[in-house]
Motif scaffolding. Sequence first.
Motif, PDB file in Angstrom:
ATOM      1  N   HIS A   1       0.812  -1.223   0.000  1.00 38.59           N
ATOM      2  CA  HIS A   1       0.000   0.000   0.000  1.00 38.59           C
ATOM      3  C   HIS A   1       0.851   1.280   0.000  1.00 38.59           C
ATOM      4  CE1 HIS A   1      -4.010  -1.698   0.345  1.00 38.59           C
ATOM      5  NE2 HIS A   1      -3.566  -2.564   1.233  1.00 38.59           N
ATOM      6  N   HIS A   2       2.151   1.157   0.006  1.00 37.35           N
ATOM      7  CA  HIS A   2       3.024   2.336   0.011  1.00 37.35           C
ATOM      8  C   HIS A   2       2.827   3.136  -1.277  1.00 37.35           C
ATOM      9  CE1 HIS A   2       6.744   4.709  -0.024  1.00 37.35           C
ATOM     10  NE2 HIS A   2       6.819   4.487   1.279  1.00 37.35           N
ATOM     11  N   ASP A   3       2.870   4.448  -1.170  1.00 35.70           N
ATOM     12  CA  ASP A   3       2.600   5.317  -2.326  1.00 35.70           C
ATOM     13  C   ASP A   3       3.515   5.013  -3.504  1.00 35.70           C
ATOM     14  OD1 ASP A   3       0.613   6.544  -0.909  1.00 35.70           O
ATOM     15  OD2 ASP A   3       1.774   8.332  -0.394  1.00 35.70           O
ATOM     16  N   ASP A   4       4.805   4.783  -3.237  1.00 36.78           N
ATOM     17  CA  ASP A   4       5.740   4.518  -4.338  1.00 36.78           C
ATOM     18  C   ASP A   4       5.420   3.201  -5.042  1.00 36.78           C
ATOM     19  OD1 ASP A   4       6.999   6.845  -3.644  1.00 36.78           O
ATOM     20  OD2 ASP A   4       8.666   5.876  -2.585  1.00 36.78           O
ATOM     21  N   VAL A   5       4.983   2.222  -4.278  1.00 37.04           N
ATOM     22  CA  VAL A   5       4.638   0.917  -4.860  1.00 37.04           C
ATOM     23  C   VAL A   5       3.353   1.034  -5.675  1.00 37.04           C
ATOM     24  CG1 VAL A   5       4.035  -1.476  -4.330  1.00 37.04           C
ATOM     25  CG2 VAL A   5       5.834  -0.312  -3.014  1.00 37.04           C
ATOM     26  N   VAL A   6       2.380   1.769  -5.155  1.00 36.36           N
ATOM     27  CA  VAL A   6       1.127   1.983  -5.894  1.00 36.36           C
ATOM     28  C   VAL A   6       1.408   2.730  -7.196  1.00 36.36           C
ATOM     29  CG1 VAL A   6      -1.132   3.097  -5.835  1.00 36.36           C
ATOM     30  CG2 VAL A   6      -0.262   1.943  -3.799  1.00 36.36           C
ATOM     31  N   ALA A   7       2.284   3.742  -7.122  1.00 35.83           N
ATOM     32  CA  ALA A   7       2.600   4.531  -8.319  1.00 35.83           C
ATOM     33  C   ALA A   7       3.269   3.668  -9.395  1.00 35.83           C
ATOM     34  CB  ALA A   7       3.506   5.698  -7.945  1.00 35.83           C
ATOM     35  N   ARG A   8       4.089   2.711  -8.982  1.00 37.66           N
ATOM     36  CA  ARG A   8       4.787   1.896  -9.981  1.00 37.66           C
ATOM     37  C   ARG A   8       3.888   0.807 -10.573  1.00 37.66           C
ATOM     38  NH1 ARG A   8       8.818   0.288 -12.752  1.00 37.66           N
ATOM     39  NH2 ARG A   8       9.550  -1.876 -12.839  1.00 37.66           N
ATOM     40  N   TYR A   9       3.096   0.144  -9.735  1.00 39.53           N
ATOM     41  CA  TYR A   9       2.384  -1.042 -10.214  1.00 39.53           C
ATOM     42  C   TYR A   9       0.880  -0.837 -10.394  1.00 39.53           C
ATOM     43  CZ  TYR A   9       6.758  -3.305  -8.912  1.00 39.53           C
ATOM     44  OH  TYR A   9       8.081  -3.648  -8.812  1.00 39.53           O
ATOM     45  N   GLY A  10       0.319   0.190  -9.763  1.00 37.10           N
ATOM     46  CA  GLY A  10      -1.107   0.445  -9.921  1.00 37.10           C
ATOM     47  C   GLY A  10      -1.957  -0.751  -9.564  1.00 37.10           C
ATOM     48  N   GLU A  11      -2.839  -1.142 -10.500  1.00 39.62           N
ATOM     49  CA  GLU A  11      -3.745  -2.267 -10.264  1.00 39.62           C
ATOM     50  C   GLU A  11      -3.048  -3.617 -10.404  1.00 39.62           C
ATOM     51  OE1 GLU A  11      -6.910  -2.056  -9.210  1.00 39.62           O
ATOM     52  OE2 GLU A  11      -6.422   0.071  -9.017  1.00 39.62           O
ATOM     53  N   ARG A  12      -1.802  -3.614 -10.872  1.00 38.42           N
ATOM     54  CA  ARG A  12      -1.097  -4.886 -11.061  1.00 38.42           C
ATOM     55  C   ARG A  12      -0.281  -5.255  -9.816  1.00 38.42           C
ATOM     56  NH1 ARG A  12      -0.837  -7.315 -15.706  1.00 38.42           N
ATOM     57  NH2 ARG A  12       1.394  -7.879 -15.625  1.00 38.42           N
ATOM     58  N   ARG A  13      -0.922  -5.105  -8.698  1.00 39.98           N
ATOM     59  CA  ARG A  13      -0.382  -5.564  -7.415  1.00 39.98           C
ATOM     60  C   ARG A  13      -1.256  -6.743  -6.978  1.00 39.98           C
ATOM     61  NH1 ARG A  13      -1.648  -1.378  -3.740  1.00 39.98           N
ATOM     62  NH2 ARG A  13      -3.173  -0.772  -5.313  1.00 39.98           N
ATOM     63  N   TYR A  14      -0.638  -7.903  -6.813  1.00 42.14           N
ATOM     64  CA  TYR A  14      -1.392  -9.119  -6.504  1.00 42.14           C
ATOM     65  C   TYR A  14      -0.900  -9.697  -5.176  1.00 42.14           C
ATOM     66  CZ  TYR A  14      -2.205  -8.644 -11.512  1.00 42.14           C
ATOM     67  OH  TYR A  14      -2.524  -8.147 -12.758  1.00 42.14           O
ATOM     68  N   PHE A  15      -1.819  -9.863  -4.264  1.00 41.70           N
ATOM     69  CA  PHE A  15      -1.514 -10.451  -2.956  1.00 41.70           C
ATOM     70  C   PHE A  15      -2.265 -11.778  -2.884  1.00 41.70           C
ATOM     71  CE2 PHE A  15      -1.636 -11.230   1.546  1.00 41.70           C
ATOM     72  CZ  PHE A  15      -0.502 -10.625   2.058  1.00 41.70           C
ATOM     73  N   VAL A  16      -1.522 -12.883  -2.920  1.00 45.66           N
ATOM     74  CA  VAL A  16      -2.132 -14.210  -3.032  1.00 45.66           C
ATOM     75  C   VAL A  16      -1.888 -14.992  -1.750  1.00 45.66           C
ATOM     76  CG1 VAL A  16      -2.273 -16.313  -4.410  1.00 45.66           C
ATOM     77  CG2 VAL A  16      -1.660 -14.139  -5.509  1.00 45.66           C
ATOM     78  N   ARG A  17      -2.947 -15.259  -1.006  1.00 50.60           N
ATOM     79  CA  ARG A  17      -2.835 -16.041   0.226  1.00 50.60           C
ATOM     80  C   ARG A  17      -2.780 -17.523  -0.122  1.00 50.60           C
ATOM     81  NH1 ARG A  17      -3.573 -12.683   4.532  1.00 50.60           N
ATOM     82  NH2 ARG A  17      -4.915 -10.847   4.251  1.00 50.60           N
ATOM     83  N   LEU A  18      -1.834 -18.220   0.489  1.00 48.22           N
ATOM     84  CA  LEU A  18      -1.642 -19.633   0.168  1.00 48.22           C
ATOM     85  C   LEU A  18      -1.999 -20.553   1.331  1.00 48.22           C
ATOM     86  CD1 LEU A  18       1.666 -19.376  -1.886  1.00 48.22           C
ATOM     87  CD2 LEU A  18      -0.694 -19.471  -2.718  1.00 48.22           C
ATOM     88  N   ASP A  19      -2.732 -20.045   2.323  1.00 50.33           N
ATOM     89  CA  ASP A  19      -3.276 -20.929   3.352  1.00 50.33           C
ATOM     90  C   ASP A  19      -4.152 -21.966   2.662  1.00 50.33           C
ATOM     91  OD1 ASP A  19      -2.901 -18.157   4.190  1.00 50.33           O
ATOM     92  OD2 ASP A  19      -3.384 -18.882   6.185  1.00 50.33           O
ATOM     93  N   GLY A  20      -4.010 -23.207   3.007  1.00 43.31           N
ATOM     94  CA  GLY A  20      -4.858 -24.225   2.418  1.00 43.31           C
ATOM     95  C   GLY A  20      -4.514 -24.563   0.983  1.00 43.31           C
ATOM     96  N   ALA A  21      -3.341 -24.132   0.511  1.00 40.48           N
ATOM     97  CA  ALA A  21      -2.882 -24.493  -0.846  1.00 40.48           C
ATOM     98  C   ALA A  21      -1.700 -25.439  -0.694  1.00 40.48           C
ATOM     99  CB  ALA A  21      -2.480 -23.247  -1.633  1.00 40.48           C
ATOM    100  N   PRO A  22      -1.936 -26.749  -0.634  1.00 40.46           N
ATOM    101  CA  PRO A  22      -0.879 -27.687  -0.235  1.00 40.46           C
ATOM    102  C   PRO A  22       0.030 -28.154  -1.363  1.00 40.46           C
ATOM    103  CG  PRO A  22      -2.944 -28.866  -0.482  1.00 40.46           C
ATOM    104  CD  PRO A  22      -3.243 -27.415  -0.779  1.00 40.46           C
ATOM    105  N   SER A  23      -0.118 -27.611  -2.568  1.00 42.93           N
ATOM    106  CA  SER A  23       0.681 -28.100  -3.687  1.00 42.93           C
ATOM    107  C   SER A  23       0.961 -26.978  -4.672  1.00 42.93           C
ATOM    108  CB  SER A  23      -0.067 -29.227  -4.414  1.00 42.93           C
ATOM    109  OG  SER A  23      -1.238 -28.711  -5.038  1.00 42.93           O
TER     110      SER A  23
END
Length: 496
Positions: A158-180
């Motif tokens: 959520h940092h301003d510099d990160v938002v400015a560089r990537y915009g909507e192409r920021r993906y946060f993928v939770r892997l709880d329950g993803a065993p493979s």
Amino acid sequence: MKDDFVSDNQAELIDLLTSLFEADELRRFVRLLPQGRRLSAALPAGTASLDQLAFETATLLERHGLLGAPLFDSLLNARSYRADEIEAVRRLFAAADPSEQQDTVALESEMPYLEWFFGRDELAEELAARVARDRVTPIAILGPGGIGKSTLAIAAVHHDDVVARYGERRYFVRLDGAPSADAVLERLGKAVGLAGAVTLRDVRASLCRSPALLVLDNLETPWEHDTGSTEALLGQIGNVRGVALVITMRGATKPAGLAWDKPVQVERLSDVAAREMFCAIANPDAPDDPVVDQLVGALDGIPLAIKLLAHRAEGDILANLQAEWTRSRMALLLRPDMEPDRLSSWEISVELSWTSPRMTDAARRLASLLALLPDGVAVEDADALVPGHGHAAVRVLGQVALAYAEAPRLRMLAPVRQHLSAMHRPSQDDLLRTMEHYRALAADYERARPLFEQVGSVLGQADCIMSLGDLALRRSEHEQAKACYEQALSLFDTES
């Protein structure tokens, strides 16, 4: 016709709910959903049958517009082993509403919001600066369970510099329950907006279109259970041009298969930050209450433990909570209003490390002993406590972050120690061997002390007495330890 079609789908959802849950489990599941408290209050009384409860649940979900991606993701998290049936019903609702597929994609790639965040501003700034570069070498965020790795990653996202560089192409993928690795690939596909069967080629093609930030949260889940395939997948994703890859992992080791940048080691909060966090959640008007220091001090700066106890403190008198803490300890580190998981239960968080495939029998034996020693153990003593396996056990405990090195000792954070001492006691043989080892050490120091007296070495005498005090402290003989320390201090004073 539309109503009939939706009714058919609703019937499928009802059948799914009755096959996944018992009545009380379904009520708990509803409470975890968006608007969960309101939905729970509208459900029929506790005497209702499971069929009636499932019908009312489906009706409420439809009425409140909740028959979308978050619902089915929650079902997958709750019952991941029934993924095929859950996905089949999800597809029925997507087919019924042409906009559902687009809505699902948007919701899949939404960023989690930043919750309580204290004492890590500089670390978040540093991480954001590394992530916002034109070319980013993969970064691993490491540390013990509950230390705030995911929260730090979210802050950087959520940092301003990160938002400015990537915009909507920021993906946060939770892997709880993803065993493979296959489960990881499926979640990656959803995150970047791919529908239907997902291939690695499709994911790579989507990521390479323009700069993208990809955070894989809790990567240890697939890595521990499907190591080779997960590392191969990371190598394929992490080397896509323009992709900034960040992972969070419980422990102190990184996966192979990539050239990693310097890892971010997340450590416990300072006393000031821990107090600020507790008071912000429990009672902003309580910072001058001395009880706060006593409660927070017992949690060793672990954000998850602080947050769980602070939620218990809401609406309570701190002196009352302190009395309950004295009696119940770890039982209070739980959100009673939530389904227990790694984020709402300290017990579950610690047990995830204890049951890690990386753990060995020897590491568990040493951890059980370490939990009884507030001052930790000297690394050189490890093989005496777990003969033939002690030094390997030290390494494993460090790798899974159940213990940490404070040279030349191995120590354990207080809430971890208290949980293990209550739930995983050492065997009688290991306990007796440890007691005998420290008795022998104490005897050696007692024999050495007269020798130093004969040669007139005051500092040697003081060191022996200090060591005897350390041994007494490890055996929780606090008065004896205090007497030894005071005697040693007087000798040090005469020599200075």
